[in-house]
Design an enzyme around this catalytic site. Structure first.
Site, PDB file in Angstrom:
ATOM      1  N   GLY A  19     -57.880  50.577  58.807  1.00  0.00           N
ATOM      2  CA  GLY A  19     -57.297  51.001  57.538  1.00  0.00           C
ATOM      3  C   GLY A  19     -57.975  52.289  57.103  1.00  0.00           C
ATOM      4  O   GLY A  19     -59.056  52.253  56.502  1.00  0.00           O
ATOM      5  N   SER A  20     -57.360  53.411  57.424  1.00  0.00           N
ATOM      6  CA  SER A  20     -58.038  54.701  57.225  1.00  0.00           C
ATOM      7  C   SER A  20     -58.201  55.058  55.752  1.00  0.00           C
ATOM      8  O   SER A  20     -59.118  55.815  55.394  1.00  0.00           O
ATOM      9  CB  SER A  20     -57.283  55.815  57.960  1.00  0.00           C
ATOM     10  OG  SER A  20     -55.945  55.897  57.516  1.00  0.00           O
ATOM     11  N   ASN A  21     -57.377  54.532  54.871  1.00  0.00           N
ATOM     12  CA  ASN A  21     -57.491  54.860  53.447  1.00  0.00           C
ATOM     13  C   ASN A  21     -58.804  54.343  52.866  1.00  0.00           C
ATOM     14  O   ASN A  21     -59.590  55.095  52.265  1.00  0.00           O
ATOM     15  CB  ASN A  21     -56.316  54.266  52.667  1.00  0.00           C
ATOM     16  CG  ASN A  21     -54.992  54.889  53.051  1.00  0.00           C
ATOM     17  OD1 ASN A  21     -54.942  55.900  53.732  1.00  0.00           O
ATOM     18  ND2 ASN A  21     -53.900  54.276  52.615  1.00  0.00           N
ATOM     19  N   ASP A  22     -59.032  53.040  53.007  1.00  0.00           N
ATOM     20  CA  ASP A  22     -60.258  52.466  52.469  1.00  0.00           C
ATOM     21  C   ASP A  22     -61.486  52.935  53.246  1.00  0.00           C
ATOM     22  O   ASP A  22     -62.552  53.165  52.664  1.00  0.00           O
ATOM     23  CB  ASP A  22     -60.188  50.936  52.473  1.00  0.00           C
ATOM     24  CG  ASP A  22     -59.544  50.392  51.204  1.00  0.00           C
ATOM     25  OD1 ASP A  22     -59.682  51.040  50.158  1.00  0.00           O
ATOM     26  OD2 ASP A  22     -58.902  49.333  51.269  1.00  0.00           O
ATOM     27  N   CYS A  52     -53.383  51.441  61.128  1.00  0.00           N
ATOM     28  CA  CYS A  52     -52.194  51.270  60.288  1.00  0.00           C
ATOM     29  C   CYS A  52     -52.335  52.003  58.962  1.00  0.00           C
ATOM     30  O   CYS A  52     -51.521  51.843  58.070  1.00  0.00           O
ATOM     31  CB  CYS A  52     -51.926  49.786  60.041  1.00  0.00           C
ATOM     32  SG  CYS A  52     -53.267  48.919  59.212  1.00  0.00           S
ATOM     33  N   ARG A  85     -46.888  44.366  54.853  1.00  0.00           N
ATOM     34  CA  ARG A  85     -47.687  44.043  53.666  1.00  0.00           C
ATOM     35  C   ARG A  85     -47.066  42.906  52.864  1.00  0.00           C
ATOM     36  O   ARG A  85     -45.926  43.005  52.431  1.00  0.00           O
ATOM     37  CB  ARG A  85     -47.796  45.277  52.766  1.00  0.00           C
ATOM     38  CG  ARG A  85     -48.409  46.503  53.401  1.00  0.00           C
ATOM     39  CD  ARG A  85     -48.417  47.639  52.386  1.00  0.00           C
ATOM     40  NE  ARG A  85     -48.978  48.865  52.920  1.00  0.00           N
ATOM     41  CZ  ARG A  85     -48.255  49.823  53.495  1.00  0.00           C
ATOM     42  NH1 ARG A  85     -46.937  49.675  53.601  1.00  0.00           N
ATOM     43  NH2 ARG A  85     -48.830  50.914  53.945  1.00  0.00           N
ATOM     44  N   GLU A  97     -61.924  48.518  57.713  1.00  0.00           N
ATOM     45  CA  GLU A  97     -61.717  49.468  56.618  1.00  0.00           C
ATOM     46  C   GLU A  97     -62.967  49.665  55.757  1.00  0.00           C
ATOM     47  O   GLU A  97     -62.940  50.425  54.791  1.00  0.00           O
ATOM     48  CB  GLU A  97     -60.546  49.018  55.749  1.00  0.00           C
ATOM     49  CG  GLU A  97     -60.652  47.595  55.253  1.00  0.00           C
ATOM     50  CD  GLU A  97     -59.375  47.107  54.584  1.00  0.00           C
ATOM     51  OE1 GLU A  97     -58.575  47.937  54.132  1.00  0.00           O
ATOM     52  OE2 GLU A  97     -59.182  45.883  54.521  1.00  0.00           O
ATOM     53  N   HIS A 103     -14.480  45.123  48.044  1.00  0.00           N
ATOM     54  CA  HIS A 103     -13.611  46.203  48.512  1.00  0.00           C
ATOM     55  C   HIS A 103     -14.318  47.552  48.495  1.00  0.00           C
ATOM     56  O   HIS A 103     -14.257  48.322  49.463  1.00  0.00           O
ATOM     57  CB  HIS A 103     -12.347  46.266  47.636  1.00  0.00           C
ATOM     58  CG  HIS A 103     -11.474  47.416  47.976  1.00  0.00           C
ATOM     59  ND1 HIS A 103     -11.548  48.627  47.310  1.00  0.00           N
ATOM     60  CD2 HIS A 103     -10.538  47.564  48.942  1.00  0.00           C
ATOM     61  CE1 HIS A 103     -10.684  49.469  47.846  1.00  0.00           C
ATOM     62  NE2 HIS A 103     -10.042  48.845  48.835  1.00  0.00           N
ATOM     63  N   ARG A 125     -50.175  41.435  57.224  1.00  0.00           N
ATOM     64  CA  ARG A 125     -51.440  41.436  56.489  1.00  0.00           C
ATOM     65  C   ARG A 125     -51.328  40.503  55.289  1.00  0.00           C
ATOM     66  O   ARG A 125     -50.410  40.638  54.473  1.00  0.00           O
ATOM     67  CB  ARG A 125     -51.795  42.848  56.022  1.00  0.00           C
ATOM     68  CG  ARG A 125     -53.185  42.924  55.396  1.00  0.00           C
ATOM     69  CD  ARG A 125     -53.519  44.331  54.961  1.00  0.00           C
ATOM     70  NE  ARG A 125     -52.752  44.731  53.782  1.00  0.00           N
ATOM     71  CZ  ARG A 125     -52.782  45.958  53.274  1.00  0.00           C
ATOM     72  NH1 ARG A 125     -53.490  46.900  53.848  1.00  0.00           N
ATOM     73  NH2 ARG A 125     -52.076  46.249  52.192  1.00  0.00           N
TER      74      ARG A 125
END
Length: 789
Positions: free
Chosen positions: A697-700, A747, A507, A676, A417, A574
């Protein structure tokens, strides 16, 4: 029509709503039109609105009621209580006209044929179950009613419940005149769901409004415990497309505790014919429906939805004696029928200590002071903008629920409810917290956040948040595809409403961490674990046959939920990319993970998959992917391999995938690699001999190109994806994919954080940019504006 006062269900159609109300009209509609299609609806009969009006006029009650309502101050709870009680007493003390009683007796005898039948006696108000308002539980329902005298008694109580405090208040809130409402009473044969199971089915996702899925709540016993919110039921999500294609359609199963159930008891009074009993522990750890029953129920839901031509809210029961599923009610879904083309996104700008969590209802944020109300008699303590905290709510609470900025309950599931009314009122609610009334303190300022997924969180203090309103029906064209990074299956259906070209990064780590929470090697080695760890794992895998079955199915459920939400578009999944320190945090993880000085550069990605020590774990991931693609038919799934250091690793992982039945080009499968590492960019042409494309993968790539640890605060100021060296690596990958006519996307976090990087990628003719969901609209409009110039 049998007479002016009584109608058999078999004589009623949907068009008779003004005569027998929405609920009874719908029952008659299904009996007359859907029985031949396999819809079982328990038979019965109904009093008409004319019968109710005859009852009022015979006792002179219509004049009395009009006088009482004329002077009502709807904003005063005490005045509402006084008015409601006075009208109810008039109705309960009035006499049922003999002519009406004789007609009910004849209908009861004709249906009973000398048998002792049990009935559900329900209201069906003439404004009930309309597309614009649910009137959820506004009037009383009496279950397991036997004997003619008890039927009459229950009917009179239902008549009186038209004027409960909550019903009067709700009608005013919904814009209906209390003087124009009439009521029909349905007498429906009961099925023995007290010996089986029951619940509620929506032919859409109740949180996002996505019409591609069916959402089912189920628990043991009569369904009132779900509606009342006294149990946390099992939850099932079924993908309609897979259902129609005869594929495995169950994309999600959540086990509820189902600690109690409502069953029949010996009938004495209209309100004493059922009782609550505990559910055995072994039953609590099992799903209340089998997969075959879930599929059968969903097929019935599709038939009903097709007949009505709109999403439906359906109550059902499984008879524990004959094993059949019966449809007890069906009405139009009332919340998402009002969905607009404007997207509202609530974004919390700061965080504080989390006090308690539960199931989130809606996707909003509410702020205010907590008011713990343990008895409806104390509802007057709620002021405008307070946070209502209660064990659970029922329709008696509605006069004050609309005053609340948010609602928190101990008990209840997504169709209880409190959840239904919160959606209608457009306020956030967190249900099923178990002990909010004990943990939360009275008159404390809190933030109730339902915008972060399936888990609703109550934060300390009044936190800042934004509401972003975007018209999404006619966004301008841009020369690249904007995809989304989606890790959380709980938010997938909501995110799918944002304009997008699919999922560029799903992920597996989030699914493993949140939905499984156990190290895969602990499940593979379950029989060799110590007893304490075994017990912890056993508690988590309840409802599944084996530890491995749990891992594969929960993983496939998470993947399938995202794939179904974006079912007409590509979803790039991934494979897991936990580092050893992250895997160690899973239950049992410390036993199986090495200690590494720098896990970011250690045992991860493709190198982990092809190692003998982890290969079996990776093969379970492959099994989950195959289950989603082959058994569920979600062929929009593509797979992506992270952190491939060398060409040799690329070759070995492709061979391993092939050994596990995942081969590029087979059944439309594409296998993408993450770009990456600098080696991926420098040798892009060679890597692309094995893969169908790259996703950057721009971070790594940034940390490895600039030689810094992105987890270290000491060098955080140097981390910048826009550095020329990093851009040079990105260009190499992009150009190689263009030369070989293969997919190229990004990504990583970079374009979500930096508009100028997104623009630079656009200029490089990148095929897709995958963004965090909360930045998609902003980036879309920015790119459109610049591209126009």
């Amino acid at each position: 029509m049998q007479n002016n006062y009584i109608s058999k269900f078999s004589e009623i159609l949907l068009q008779d709503i003004e005569i027998v109300g929405g609920k009874n009209a719908s029952l008659g509609e299904m009996i007359n039109n859907l029985t031949a299609l396999g819809i079982n609806v328990p038979d019965g009969f109904a009093t008409t609105s004319q019968a109710y009006n005859f009852f009022l006029k015979s006792n002179g009650l219509d004049v009395h009621i009009e006088k009482i309502l004329k002077d009502l101050d709807i904003s005063s709870i005490k005045d509402l209580e006084r008015c409601g009680k006075e009208i109810r007493n008039l109705i309960l003390n009035a006499e049922i006209p003999k002519d009406l009683e004789d007609h009910i007796y004849s209908a009861w005898q004709e249906l009973s044929k000398g048998r002792v039948l049990s009935f559900a006696v329900r209201s069906s108000a003439t404004a009930e179950d309309l597309p614009s308002a649910s009137f959820a539980g506004q009037q009383e329902t009496y279950l397991n009613v036997t004997g003619f005298k008890n039927l009459i008694n229950a009917m009179q109580k239902v008549f009186a419940s038209l004027y409960t405090d909550r019903a009067i208040s709700y009608r005013v809130h919904q814009g209906f005149s209390n003087l124009d409402i009439s009521i029909s009473v349905g007498f429906q044969q009961m099925v023995r769901s007290d010996m089986g199971a029951s619940g509620v089915m929506f032919t859409l996702d109740t949180e996002s409004g996505c019409e591609d899925v069916i959402f089912i709540n189920a628990s043991y016993g009569l369904g009132e415990t779900i509606v009342q919110g006294s149990v946390n039921p099992d939850e099932f999500y079924v993908f309609k497309k897979a259902l129609s294609q005869k594929k495995l359609p169950i994309i999600r199963k959540n086990l509820g505790d189902k600690s109690e159930k409502m069953i029949f008891t010996k009938y004495k009074e209209a309100d004493a014919s059922v009782k609550i009993v505990p559910v055995a522990k072994e039953e609590q750890t099992q799903f209340s429906l089998t997969d075959d029953e879930i599929i059968k129920l969903s097929e019935l839901g599709l038939i009903i939805e097709k007949h009505y031509g709109k999403p439906m809210d359906i109550e059902w029961g499984k008879d524990g004696q004959d094993g059949k599923i019966y449809i007890l009610q069906a009405r139009p879904e009332t919340v998402h029928s009002k969905t607009k083309t404007t997207l509202s996104q609530y974004v919390l700008n700061e965080k504080s200590k989390i006090i308690i969590t539960g199931k989130s209802i809606g996707q909003r944020i509410g702020l205010g002071a907590t008011k713990i109300i343990e008895d409806p008699k104390n509802m007057y303590q709620i002021n405008e903008g307070d946070i209502l905290v209660a064990d659970m709510t029922d329709p008696d609470w509605e006069p004050v629920m609309k005053k609340a900025a948010a609602i928190i309950t101990n008990r209840g599931g997504r169709t209880c409810h409190a959840a239904i009314i919160a959606r209608e009122l457009g306020i956030p609610a967190i249900v099923g917290t178990n002990d909010a009334t004990k943990i939360l303190k009275n008159n404390k300022e809190v933030t109730v956040c339902c915008s972060e997924g399936e888990v609703g969180r109550v934060y300390e203090g009044l936190l800042k948040f934004d509401v972003v309103e975007t018209e999404i029906s006619n966004l301008p064209n841009i020369p690249t595809k904007l995809m989304m990074n989606v890790g959380n299956p709980d938010r997938a259906f909501t995110f799918s409403r944002i304009p997008n070209e699919g999922v560029g990064l799903a992920r597996l780590e989030f699914i493993i961490n949140k939905m499984i929470g156990i190290h895969p090697k602990a499940l593979l080695s379950f029989s060799n674990l110590d007893q304490n760890l075994k017990k912890q794992i056993q508690n988590r895998i309840s409802g599944y046959e084996t530890p491995i079955d749990f891992y594969v199915k929960k993983l496939s459920e998470g993947i399938a939920t995202i794939a179904a939400a974006f079912n007409e578009k590509p979803v790039i999944v991934r494979m897991s990319d936990f580092k050893s320190n992250e895997y160690a945090n899973l239950l049992g993880g410390e036993i199986f993970e090495p200690k590494e000085e720098n896990p970011m550069l250690g045992f991860r990605g493709a190198g982990r998959y092809i190692s003998k020590s982890f290969r079996q774990c990776f093969e379970m991931e492959c099994e989950a992917i195959k289950r989603v693609r082959n058994e569920m038919g979600l062929r929009n799934i593509q797979i992506m391999i992270p952190f491939i250091r060398t060409i040799n690793e690329a070759q070995l992982v492709i061979e391993l995938l092939k050994q596990n039945g995942l081969e590029s080009g087979k059944e439309d499968l594409k296998i993408i690699m993450m770009s990456e590492l600098p080696s991926n960019a420098l040798l892009a042409d060679q890597f692309l001999e094995f893969f169908d494309g790259m996703s950057i993968g721009s971070n790594d790539m940034t940390q490895l190109t600039l030689g810094l640890d992105r987890d270290s605060a000491l060098v955080a100021d140097v981390f910048d994806e826009r550095d020329d060296a990093v851009k040079s690596m990105l260009s190499m990958s992009i150009n190689a994919c263009h030369r070989k006519d293969k997919y190229i996307g990004i990504c990583g976090q970079g374009p979500s954080d930096h508009d100028d990087l997104a623009l630079w990628l656009l200029e490089q003719n990148i095929e897709s940019i995958s963004l965090n969901p909360d930045t998609v609209i902003k980036t879309w409009l920015m790119l459109a504006k610049i591209n126009k110039k």
